[in-house]
Scaffold this motif. Sequence first.
Motif, short mmCIF file in Angstrom:
data_model
loop_
_atom_site.label_atom_id
_atom_site.label_comp_id
_atom_site.label_asym_id
_atom_site.label_seq_id
_atom_site.Cartn_x
_atom_site.Cartn_y
_atom_site.Cartn_z
N ALA A 1 10.01 -15.07 0.00
CA ALA A 1 8.60 -14.80 -0.28
C ALA A 1 8.38 -14.61 -1.78
N GLY A 2 9.30 -13.91 -2.42
CA GLY A 2 9.19 -13.70 -3.86
C GLY A 2 9.25 -15.01 -4.64
N GLU A 3 10.17 -15.89 -4.24
CA GLU A 3 10.29 -17.20 -4.89
C GLU A 3 9.01 -18.02 -4.72
N LEU A 4 8.36 -17.87 -3.56
CA LEU A 4 7.15 -18.64 -3.27
C LEU A 4 5.89 -18.02 -3.85
N GLY A 5 5.99 -16.77 -4.30
CA GLY A 5 4.80 -16.06 -4.75
C GLY A 5 3.91 -15.63 -3.61
N ALA A 6 4.51 -15.46 -2.41
CA ALA A 6 3.75 -15.06 -1.23
C ALA A 6 3.56 -13.55 -1.20
N VAL A 7 2.43 -13.10 -0.69
CA VAL A 7 2.14 -11.67 -0.52
C VAL A 7 2.65 -11.26 0.85
N ASN A 8 3.53 -10.25 0.90
CA ASN A 8 4.20 -9.91 2.17
C ASN A 8 4.28 -8.40 2.40
N PRO A 9 3.15 -7.69 2.44
CA PRO A 9 3.20 -6.22 2.59
C PRO A 9 3.74 -5.78 3.94
N ILE A 10 3.40 -6.47 5.03
CA ILE A 10 3.90 -6.07 6.35
C ILE A 10 5.40 -6.30 6.42
N GLN A 11 5.86 -7.44 5.92
CA GLN A 11 7.30 -7.74 5.95
C GLN A 11 8.08 -6.74 5.13
N ALA A 12 7.52 -6.28 4.02
CA ALA A 12 8.21 -5.27 3.20
C ALA A 12 8.40 -3.97 3.98
N ASP A 13 7.40 -3.57 4.75
CA ASP A 13 7.52 -2.37 5.56
C ASP A 13 8.57 -2.54 6.66
#
Length: 306
Positions: free
Chosen positions: A258-270
């Motif tokens: 996700a970081g490489e893609l620049g994707a926003v991933n707040p749920i996945q981080a939790d």
Amino acid sequence: MSDVRPVIGFIGVGLMGHGMAKNLVTKGYPLVVMGHRKREPVEHLKSLGAREASSARELAMACDIVHLCVTGSPQVEALMRGPDGLLAGADPAKRAGTIIIDCSTSNPVSTLALAAEAQARGVHFVDAPLSRTPKEAEAGTLDTMVGAAPEVFARIEPVLRCWAGQVVHLGPVSLGHKMKLINNFVAMGYAALYSEAMAIARKAGLSIEQFHAVIGSGRMRSPFYDTFMQWSLNHDENAHRFTISNAHKDMRYLASMAGELGAVNPIQADVKNLFAAMEAAGQGERFVPMLADFVAGINALPPANG
């Protein structure tokens, strides 16, 4: 057309790999396996007709198609590279177009790098990660999502169907691993959601059985729910044998992607952090359904079936 079947190699005959390899050898493919820290699955496969290789290099020298079913990218990279690795043993002069199939849940960045190294050696590197459980591995009914060139996929599809009930060819190399990480995010997200919901239900005065009477008979029921709930309902640790440490590893890989893609991933981080917390608490070798116990503990509750 020749009726001679390709020789299949298999490295990683553990919880998932043993069933996959068993289906290959019992369905008529010559099989070579590499020694495993647990001898029982190796000896069982040898009793069915498999041969054993002492190193990845030796195995590659004897095989046309090699399966890897190990923990993740560091293990895959170690098996591929070096003087005793698969690439050292895959000699295009003796076996043209050797195919290496990575069935592990690996980091797509690593997958693409290994595919380039393999291509330089005249070897095809394919990603075909798995879905479902060891039960389906033994039955030959796993799901797999495949990243491979069309002509390579055509060669391996009959082999994959020995151990998979559903085979989805997604496109070029790395798409299998990318989709697998997304698949596991959905699954581990459900695990986190069920665990938290059960804890809230219990604090509200509802039992696990009451929770299950509603969720388990409604639209939110799923095959994942059915195996996940067997721990909280029946103390069955074998229904869903996937470790917390492996789940955390997969969530780290997805966070990296996700970081490489620049994707926003707040749920996945939790979700990732919840598995990180359980592993940090020394419970990495417990299985994913036991996350419900960990979340219960955070909420000052005893285990549901304790």
